[in-house]
Design a protein around this motif. Structure first.
Motif, PDB file in Angstrom:
ATOM      1  N   ASP A 223       0.811  -1.225   0.000  1.00 27.31           N
ATOM      2  CA  ASP A 223       0.000   0.000   0.000  1.00 27.31           C
ATOM      3  C   ASP A 223       0.837   1.263   0.000  1.00 27.31           C
ATOM      4  O   ASP A 223       0.343   2.342   0.329  1.00 27.31           O
ATOM      5  N   GLU A 224       2.120   1.162  -0.379  1.00 30.32           N
ATOM      6  CA  GLU A 224       2.991   2.327  -0.359  1.00 30.32           C
ATOM      7  C   GLU A 224       4.110   2.183  -1.374  1.00 30.32           C
ATOM      8  O   GLU A 224       4.473   1.065  -1.785  1.00 30.32           O
TER       9      GLU A 224
ATOM     10  N   PRO B 222      -4.297   4.262   2.020  1.00 33.03           N
ATOM     11  CA  PRO B 222      -4.042   4.408   3.452  1.00 33.03           C
ATOM     12  C   PRO B 222      -5.230   4.126   4.358  1.00 33.03           C
ATOM     13  O   PRO B 222      -5.048   3.950   5.560  1.00 33.03           O
TER      14      PRO B 222
ATOM     15  N   ARG C  16       7.643   8.819   1.094  1.00 30.99           N
ATOM     16  CA  ARG C  16       6.751   7.657   1.180  1.00 30.99           C
ATOM     17  C   ARG C  16       5.398   8.081   0.636  1.00 30.99           C
ATOM     18  O   ARG C  16       4.813   9.054   1.114  1.00 30.99           O
ATOM     19  N   TYR C  17       4.921   7.368  -0.371  1.00 31.64           N
ATOM     20  CA  TYR C  17       3.605   7.644  -0.944  1.00 31.64           C
ATOM     21  C   TYR C  17       2.644   6.542  -0.503  1.00 31.64           C
ATOM     22  O   TYR C  17       2.757   5.391  -0.934  1.00 31.64           O
ATOM     23  N   ALA C  18       1.724   6.888   0.381  1.00 32.54           N
ATOM     24  CA  ALA C  18       0.713   5.950   0.857  1.00 32.54           C
ATOM     25  C   ALA C  18      -0.477   6.036  -0.093  1.00 32.54           C
ATOM     26  O   ALA C  18      -1.236   7.005  -0.050  1.00 32.54           O
TER      27      ALA C  18
END
Length: 307
Positions: free
Chosen positions: A11-12, A29, A24-26
């Motif tokens: 999920d990231e 989320p 960090r790209y969530a």
């Protein structure tokens, strides 16, 4: 220049440069419905590892690093939290939507031919609280130009929003609803609380103009600098106004008090009308520095790195 790496989890996505996880790209989320669940970038870090974003601060739990948002979409709220209404002020309504990650249509990891940038393009759907799909979005994040000698790296963001609701939509802000100088919406960054009261500079304005003078301006760029807690030194976030295909000009929403926040708003004080099937395209660039640049340095870097 320094090579970038990109790794993907369930999920990231994590972007690393010079041994530091700089972003960090969530993308999935979850979270409380009232916070407007949507993808976000947090933490963002300078090349020295110091944090440049805040996450779920106590005053606004829906502020999550750097994220694409919109506060007023024909009565729906894709920002999170209470909604500003002309006659009653802020009220928590059952109108907070979410942005669903659908797929990555392109993920460009470093290669022998291009080791100095990584990017990913994503398809999303904006869904109202009632479950109606209103906007289809295609967004791209491009991380590039890591410069360890000067301690900076760059992020280019591009998005296209398409109205799939089958009805006309109006994209606005609290200011278009009657609250002065509160046109926050779009690509917004909440910076660390330690930066409260930090220095705000803008292209075309005097060095000592301050955040109040920059608020509502149409400067080509804005830079916020602040001192860190926990670690020595400070950092700088430089944001360019970029471009919008909407009729209103990009206008800055910026505060250093009571907390540091910045967004190049495409509908600060004028709504954008988006008919069925019509699109809105936005482009922005951010530069992240690992120290407080002097005003002269800031202006020189802004001139050099303007998109």
């Amino acid at each position: 220049m320094t090579d970038l790496t990109l790794r993907q989890g369930a999920d990231e996505l994590i972007v690393t440069a010079a041994g530091v996880d700089i972003a960090r790209y969530a993308f999935d989320p979850g979270g409380e419905p009232s916070e407007g669940p949507k993808p976000y970038l947090h933490p963002l870090r300078a090349l020295d590892g110091a944090p440049l974003t805040a996450f779920r601060p106590w005053d606004h739990r829906w502020h999550k690093g750097l994220q694409m948002t919109w506060t007023h979409v024909s009565g729906e709220n894709f920002w999170g939290g209470p909604t500003y209404q002309r006659d009653s002020g802020y009220t928590q309504l059952d109108n907070v939507g979410r942005m669903r990650h659908d797929a990555f249509t392109d993920v460009t990891a470093p290669s022998a031919a291009s080791a100095d940038e990584v990017s990913f393009t994503e398809q999303l759907t904006w869904i109202t609280r009632a479950g109606h799909e209103w906007i289809s979005e295609t967004r791209t994040h491009r991380f590039h130009s890591v410069d360890t000698a000067r301690g900076l790296w760059q992020l280019d963001f591009a998005t296209v929003l398409r109205n799939i609701s089958g009805r006309p939509l109006e994209l606005g802000s609290p200011t278009t609803q009657g609250r002065p100088r509160a046109g926050y919406t779009g690509f917004a960054i909440r910076m660390p609380r330690a930066w409260t009261g930090g220095r705000v500079l803008a292209g075309g304005l005097p060095d000592d103009a301050g955040a109040d003078a920059v608020m509502g301006s149409r400067a080509p760029w804005v830079a916020v600098s602040g001192e860190h807690d926990e670690v020595d030194g400070g950092g700088t976030v430089l944001a360019f106004a970029g471009s919008s295909t909407g009729a209103p000009p990009i206008t800055w929403f910026v505060r250093s008090e009571p907390f540091p926040i910045l967004s190049p708003s495409a509908s600060f004080d004028e709504v954008i009308a988006l008919g069925p099937g019509e699109t809105l395209a936005l482009r922005h660039r951010h530069v992240f520095g690992d120290r407080i640049w002097t005003p002269d340095e800031t202006r020189a870097i802004a001139a050099e790195l303007a998109p």
